[in-house]
Design an enzyme around this catalytic site. Structure first.
Site, PDB file in Angstrom:
ATOM      1  N   PRO A   1      31.453  37.533  49.685  1.00 14.61           N
ATOM      2  CA  PRO A   1      32.098  36.674  48.685  1.00 14.61           C
ATOM      3  C   PRO A   1      31.560  36.996  47.294  1.00 14.61           C
ATOM      4  O   PRO A   1      30.368  37.270  47.131  1.00 14.61           O
ATOM      5  CB  PRO A   1      31.718  35.262  49.127  1.00 14.61           C
ATOM      6  N   HIS A   2      32.440  37.005  46.310  1.00 12.60           N
ATOM      7  CA  HIS A   2      32.025  37.363  44.961  1.00 12.60           C
ATOM      8  C   HIS A   2      32.934  36.702  43.937  1.00 12.60           C
ATOM      9  O   HIS A   2      34.047  36.289  44.263  1.00 12.60           O
ATOM     10  CB  HIS A   2      32.040  38.890  44.777  1.00 12.60           C
ATOM     11  N   GLY A   3      32.418  36.607  42.732  1.00 13.10           N
ATOM     12  CA  GLY A   3      33.205  36.015  41.667  1.00 13.10           C
ATOM     13  C   GLY A   3      32.641  36.356  40.312  1.00 13.10           C
ATOM     14  O   GLY A   3      31.493  36.788  40.189  1.00 13.10           O
TER      15      GLY A   3
END
Length: 137
Positions: free
Chosen positions: A55-57
């Site tokens: 997960p990344h942002g």
């Protein structure tokens, strides 16, 4: 974080958000980090397969990339393409403007986590410190 108790994608994202903030000097709400990770997740699962999710942002509130590793004590549904439960999660937040850096880091992480031997060593690490050594070595 090694052996985290998480029974859902939401819970592991909450744990990752907290860990990401602990690794930074920023005074950002955990909800902002969680929302950033979740915004990307809504576009499509960041589950890679083989029990791995990345997960990344992007966040305007940070000026450097920050990562956090979570090994869950049991596998969780992460909507991965292979439908395998996920127990290895590496969450990443990057500055909003760092497109190239973001892609380079994700590429390197995907390469690391696609190695079966690496995943086996990481799962067998037994402690946060040992996992950190594998991830940074």
């Amino acid at each position: 974080c090694f052996g985290a108790e998480a029974s859902s994608k939401k819970r592991v994202m909450e744990i990752a958000s907290r860990l990401l903030l602990e690794a930074t000097p920023y005074t950002i709400s955990p909800h902002v980090v969680f929302d950033g990770l979740n915004a990307r997740e809504r576009l499509g699962s960041t589950g890679l397969g083989f029990g791995v999710a990345l997960p990344h942002g992007r966040l305007g509130e940070v000026d450097t990339a920050v990562g956090a590793f979570v090994h869950t004590s049991s596998g969780i549904d992460f909507d991965s393409p292979d439908r395998e439960p996920v127990d290895l999660v590496f969450a990443l937040i990057v500055p909003e403007h760092s497109t190239d850096e973001h892609l380079q880091i994700l590429s390197r992480l995907a390469e690391m986590f696609s190695d079966d031997g690496f995943r086996k060593k990481l799962r067998a690490a037994g402690s946060t410190e040992a996992a950190f050594g594998l991830l940074t070595g």
